[in-house]
Each structure stands twice: as C-alpha cells, then as structure tokens.
Design a protein around this motif. Structure first.
Motif, PDB file in Angstrom:
ATOM      1  N   TYR A 156       0.830  -1.206   0.000  1.00 15.93           N
ATOM      2  CA  TYR A 156       0.000   0.000   0.000  1.00 15.93           C
ATOM      3  C   TYR A 156       0.858   1.247   0.000  1.00 15.93           C
ATOM      4  N   ALA A 157       0.220   2.356  -0.331  1.00 19.46           N
ATOM      5  CA  ALA A 157       0.854   3.674  -0.325  1.00 19.46           C
ATOM      6  C   ALA A 157      -0.064   4.622   0.418  1.00 19.46           C
ATOM      7  N   ILE A 158       0.531   5.591   1.081  1.00 17.18           N
ATOM      8  CA  ILE A 158      -0.265   6.562   1.835  1.00 17.18           C
ATOM      9  C   ILE A 158       0.333   7.953   1.671  1.00 17.18           C
ATOM     10  N   THR A 159      -0.539   8.936   1.576  1.00 15.37           N
ATOM     11  CA  THR A 159      -0.144  10.343   1.586  1.00 15.37           C
ATOM     12  C   THR A 159      -1.099  11.081   2.504  1.00 15.37           C
ATOM     13  N   THR A 160      -0.529  11.803   3.471  1.00 12.83           N
ATOM     14  CA  THR A 160      -1.339  12.687   4.308  1.00 12.83           C
ATOM     15  C   THR A 160      -0.517  13.919   4.642  1.00 12.83           C
ATOM     16  N   ASN A 161      -1.162  15.061   4.619  1.00 12.29           N
ATOM     17  CA  ASN A 161      -0.496  16.296   5.015  1.00 12.29           C
ATOM     18  C   ASN A 161      -1.022  16.784   6.362  1.00 12.29           C
ATOM     19  N   GLU A 162      -1.669  15.879   7.095  1.00 11.79           N
ATOM     20  CA  GLU A 162      -2.176  16.200   8.427  1.00 11.79           C
ATOM     21  C   GLU A 162      -1.379  15.430   9.479  1.00 11.79           C
TER      22      GLU A 162
END
Length: 159
Positions: free
Chosen positions: A67-73
């Motif tokens: 899996y891949a994840i992106t969060t700017n929080e």
C-alpha cells in the motif's frame, strides 16, 4: 536663431523623458492547501488452506500486497474493516507495515467493526509498504468454498 529653434525642442524632449515614471500594478493571488488523506492498495492476495500436521489445526497461510499513503495532516490513523463476517471457524488477519514515524498494531483479526491497524501517522507520503494477510481455520470450519471479502481501509483522525 535657427540654432536656438532646434535646440529648444531637443531640450524639452530630454526634460520630459527624465520626468517619465514606470507604471506598476498589483494583483492579489488566493491560495489554499486542503487536507489530503489518500491510501491505495496494490496486489491481489489469495489465501488457500490445504494442509495440516496430523493432530494439529489446519496450517494457516499468508499472502502479501502493498500500500501507499499520503497525508499532510498530523495524528492520523488507518482503520480496517470487513464488508461481511468471515465463515464460522475462520479468521482473516492483516498486518500493515507502518510508514515513517507511525506504529503498526501488528496482526489484527478483521471484523465488520473498524479497528486500528496503524496509528501515529503524520505528514507522510510513502509507497511500497507491506500489507500482509493471514487466513486461519479451525477443524470445525470444515470445508469452506472459495469466497472473498472486501477490506475497507480508512485514514481518519487519531486518538
């Protein structure tokens, strides 16, 4: 006199050129960066229990995806839940590798209730993270025909 007539207009032009100013303008530019919480899975894990040691429960099996994840929080977590219950006597578990700075909950038995699988996620973008699945069965499960379950992963506020 003729010389003066020519010199006077030339001096007037020089005086005017020196008094000219550059023209300027301004423009307001609006901007915004909204909350971004994206998760995506790749692979098609397939699990088939087909062996056991005499006198022991059927041998559990594992399969992997990623899996891949992106969060700017900050302070995000990943929850996981099944779309429907597993057949009696069977258990489907998942172990998600944690992105940098986060914590994996380890092997989590999945159910139709959302459960934390990774916590403490903050401002990260990472891919190629392991998603490991394990299928276990008791002998009481008997023969279970082929089936599938949807696992829903959600990035939500932590705590």
């Amino acid at each position: 006199m003729k010389t003066l007539r020519i010199a006077v207009p030339a001096l007037a032009l020089l005086a005017f050129a020196g008094a000219a100013h550059a023209q300027t303008a301004t423009q307001s530019v609006a901007y915004e960066v909204q909350a971004i919480n994206q998760i995506a899975f790749t692979g098609s894990p397939s699990l088939t229990i087909s062996t056991a040691t005499a006198g022991s429960a059927p041998t559990s099996v594992t399969a992997n995806g990623s899996y891949a994840i992106t969060t700017n929080e900050t302070d995000r977590k990943i929850t996981a839940e099944l779309d429907s219950d597993m057949p009696a006597g069977t258990t489907l578990s998942v172990t998600l590798a944690a992105p940098s700075g986060a914590t994996s909950a380890g092997a989590v038995s999945l159910s139709t209730t959302a459960q934390d699988v990774v916590t403490g996620i903050s401002t990260v973008n990472q891919s190629g993270l392991n998603a490991g699945y394990t299928l276990a069965a008791t002998v009481a499960a008997g023969v279970v025909p082929a089936g599938s379950r949807e696992v829903t992963y959600t990035v939500v506020a932590g705590s």
